[in-house]
Each structure stands twice: as C-alpha cells, then as structure tokens.
Design a protein around this motif. Sequence first.
Motif, PDB file in Angstrom:
ATOM      1  N   ASN A  84       0.834  -1.210   0.000  1.00 43.84           N
ATOM      2  CA  ASN A  84       0.000   0.000   0.000  1.00 43.84           C
ATOM      3  C   ASN A  84       0.863   1.252   0.000  1.00 43.84           C
ATOM      4  OD1 ASN A  84      -2.339  -1.511   0.013  1.00 43.84           O
ATOM      5  ND2 ASN A  84      -2.716  -1.250   2.201  1.00 43.84           N
ATOM      6  N   GLU A  85       1.937   1.238   0.767  1.00 43.61           N
ATOM      7  CA  GLU A  85       2.850   2.385   0.815  1.00 43.61           C
ATOM      8  C   GLU A  85       3.518   2.598  -0.544  1.00 43.61           C
ATOM      9  OE1 GLU A  85       5.295   5.584   1.904  1.00 43.61           O
ATOM     10  OE2 GLU A  85       3.387   4.850   2.663  1.00 43.61           O
ATOM     11  N   ARG A  88       0.996   4.152  -2.764  1.00 43.95           N
ATOM     12  CA  ARG A  88       0.816   5.553  -2.399  1.00 43.95           C
ATOM     13  C   ARG A  88       1.948   6.409  -2.964  1.00 43.95           C
ATOM     14  NH1 ARG A  88       2.756   9.279   0.260  1.00 43.95           N
ATOM     15  NH2 ARG A  88       4.400   8.056   1.206  1.00 43.95           N
TER      16      ARG A  88
END
Length: 98
Positions: A84-85, A88
Amino acid sequence: MDERQIDKLLTRISTGDNEAFEELYEKTKRGVFSFVYSYLDNYASTEDVMQTVYLKIKLNIDKYKQGTNGRAWMLQIAKNLALNELKRRKNAEYNDGR
C-alpha cells in the motif's frame, strides 16, 4: 522465535494480554522491520509502516486463527501495508508529474 511461541503469544493477545503484545513486539520487531524494509528501502517509511503493522495486529487479533502460522499472518499484514505504501508513493509521483 518459533511458530508455537508466536501462536501462544497471539492467542494471549486475543484475550487482552498486553504483556503478550509487548513480548511479541520485542521478539519479532527486527524480522518484521527487515521484511518491510526489503519492500520500501527507506528507513523512515519502514518505521511508519511498522507502527501500523503492530496496530493492525492488535486491532485484527480476532481474525487470527489459533494453531495456524502466526508469523505468516503477521508478515501478510506487513506485506499488504508495504505494498500500500509503494502504491501511495507511485500515485504521489504520478500526481507530482502533472
């Protein structure tokens, strides 16, 4: 720390045992940090994700099935958060390029 010990700690955490949570953190933080860092290659981002990993463990302990592979369960949480990072970051780079 072997799988049986992790399973016992996760089971104790599910009953609200905060000492078990502290012990789990102390005994697994290096391995989890290394695992997350292998995805992110950034110390600060890895520290941020680490905090979220252990928060998610605590918040989602009811989803852990006793007697299963606790390390795999924890690392799956860590992997999902690391990915997810990365997503992002990619989105931030894309938006900065506009």
